[in-house]
Design a protein around this motif. Structure first.
Motif, PDB file in Angstrom:
ATOM      1  N   TRP A  89       0.837  -1.206   0.000  1.00  0.00           N
ATOM      2  CA  TRP A  89       0.000   0.000   0.000  1.00  0.00           C
ATOM      3  C   TRP A  89       0.866   1.249   0.000  1.00  0.00           C
ATOM      4  O   TRP A  89       2.073   1.200   0.251  1.00  0.00           O
ATOM      5  N   GLN A 128      -6.290   3.094   8.224  1.00  0.00           N
ATOM      6  CA  GLN A 128      -7.410   2.496   7.499  1.00  0.00           C
ATOM      7  C   GLN A 128      -6.955   1.402   6.533  1.00  0.00           C
ATOM      8  O   GLN A 128      -7.667   1.084   5.581  1.00  0.00           O
ATOM      9  N   MET A 129      -5.807   0.841   6.760  1.00  0.00           N
ATOM     10  CA  MET A 129      -5.282  -0.163   5.837  1.00  0.00           C
ATOM     11  C   MET A 129      -6.105  -1.441   5.911  1.00  0.00           C
ATOM     12  O   MET A 129      -6.298  -2.017   6.981  1.00  0.00           O
ATOM     13  N   PRO A 130      -6.620  -1.915   4.779  1.00  0.00           N
ATOM     14  CA  PRO A 130      -7.370  -3.183   4.778  1.00  0.00           C
ATOM     15  C   PRO A 130      -6.424  -4.374   4.884  1.00  0.00           C
ATOM     16  O   PRO A 130      -5.211  -4.229   4.754  1.00  0.00           O
ATOM     17  N   LEU A 131      -7.005  -5.543   5.107  1.00  0.00           N
ATOM     18  CA  LEU A 131      -6.209  -6.758   5.237  1.00  0.00           C
ATOM     19  C   LEU A 131      -6.115  -7.525   3.924  1.00  0.00           C
ATOM     20  O   LEU A 131      -5.998  -8.755   3.909  1.00  0.00           O
ATOM     21  N   VAL A 132      -6.158  -6.803   2.821  1.00  0.00           N
ATOM     22  CA  VAL A 132      -5.958  -7.398   1.500  1.00  0.00           C
ATOM     23  C   VAL A 132      -4.824  -6.643   0.819  1.00  0.00           C
ATOM     24  O   VAL A 132      -4.646  -5.444   1.051  1.00  0.00           O
ATOM     25  N   THR A 187      -2.263   5.451   3.150  1.00  0.00           N
ATOM     26  CA  THR A 187      -3.203   4.422   3.601  1.00  0.00           C
ATOM     27  C   THR A 187      -2.722   3.769   4.891  1.00  0.00           C
ATOM     28  O   THR A 187      -3.523   3.461   5.780  1.00  0.00           O
ATOM     29  N   GLY A 215      -2.539  -4.420  -1.586  1.00  0.00           N
ATOM     30  CA  GLY A 215      -2.863  -3.218  -2.335  1.00  0.00           C
ATOM     31  C   GLY A 215      -2.296  -3.224  -3.745  1.00  0.00           C
ATOM     32  O   GLY A 215      -1.686  -4.200  -4.185  1.00  0.00           O
TER      33      GLY A 215
END
Length: 282
Positions: free
Chosen positions: A36, A45-49, A40, A51
């Motif tokens: 990412w 707010q970093m998602p667990l998928v 981010t 980037g």
């Protein structure tokens, strides 16, 4: 007869899976963070998928370097760490196996005294003798050099002890047979002992490679140029005091890359490594 499985039969598997999750999840988060952009990651707010910046971040990490802390590319750090780990592992094994061979198969004055002197050094790790070792390396002009990184860490009392214990289990008949065949001491060592020691050498190589790769204190002391720093030192320098100045995507990519060589060594040598640790009959 059909064996009835109870809930306790699955308990070891549950515990094992839980342990794998605890160990693997932080590694996965580090990998996701390395894909990412800095904004981010910083805003929480970093998602667990993964980037979209995987190739971009890893290319910058390996070939370009960081812009705000250490400007050296990680590729150079990994090369330094690889040279250090390989030299330490191979050097420790070479010196230890020859020392153990001399102690077991040669009769000379103060033979056991020499062994116990080597053994006592187990109580003197690098941290205890750090100042005199640094002084000697500095006086010899070996700062910021591969010799300075590796030579002071090559001697290994542990490996010498392990090889000595193994050599003492080798039947005396093999020695007598070699003498009857007219083989010299070094021929006996090369043709008989080395092939029998392959599994022990493999196990020690894995352990010593990881030991050399993970060195932190010694490289930190004797390297002053960024071109000579190892990847472990590089990770520390990337994480600066001001959190906003840390390029977390580069730091996480470096952490992921730093894990790859030891993992590959363990995977490639897993069979010999396990065999060398548990095998009792050679």
């Amino acid at each position: 007869m059909v064996e009835r499985k109870t809930i306790f039969s699955f308990l070891p598997h549950v515990i094992l899976l839980a342990g794998i999750f605890i160990v693997a999840f932080p590694v996965y988060v580090a990998f996701v963070a390395s894909t990412w952009d800095p904004a981010t990651i910083s805003n929480g707010q970093m998602p667990l998928v993964p980037g979209p910046h995987l190739l971009e971040n890893y290319y910058q990490t390996i070939f370009v370097g960081t812009a705000k802390s250490s400007r050296e590319p990680v590729g150079m750090m990994m090369l330094n760490s690889l040279i250090m780990a390989l030299t330490i592992a191979i050097g420790k094994i070479a010196i230890s196996i020859i020392s153990a061979f001399a102690i077991v198969y040669f009769r000379f004055p103060f033979r056991m005294t020499a062994f116990w002197v080597i053994f006592v050094t187990l109580m003197l790790p690098v941290e205890v003798r750090i100042y005199p070792t640094y002084k000697i390396v500095a006086d010899l002009g070996l700062l910021d050099s591969y010799l300075g990184l590796t030579v002071p860490l090559i001697a290994s009392a542990t490996a010498t002890l392990l090889f000595r214990q193994f050599f003492m289990t080798v039947p005396d008949e093999l020695v007598e047979a070699s003498k009857i065949d007219g083989a010299s001491a070094m021929q006996f060592f090369k043709d008989t002992l080395l092939p029998l020691s392959i599994t022990s050498i493999a196990a020690l190589f894995v352990i010593q490679f990881i030991y050399g790769w993970n060195q932190y204190l010694w490289p930190l002391l004797i390297t002053t140029r960024e071109s000579m720093q190892t990847i472990v030192i590089g990770i520390k320098k990337m994480i600066v005091t001001q959190d906003a100045l840390t390029e977390w995507q580069i730091a996480m990519a470096t952490a992921v890359l730093a894990m790859l060589p030891p993992v590959l060594v363990v995977i490639l040598m897993q069979r010999l490594f396990v065999k060398g640790l548990v095998e009792t009959e050679k």
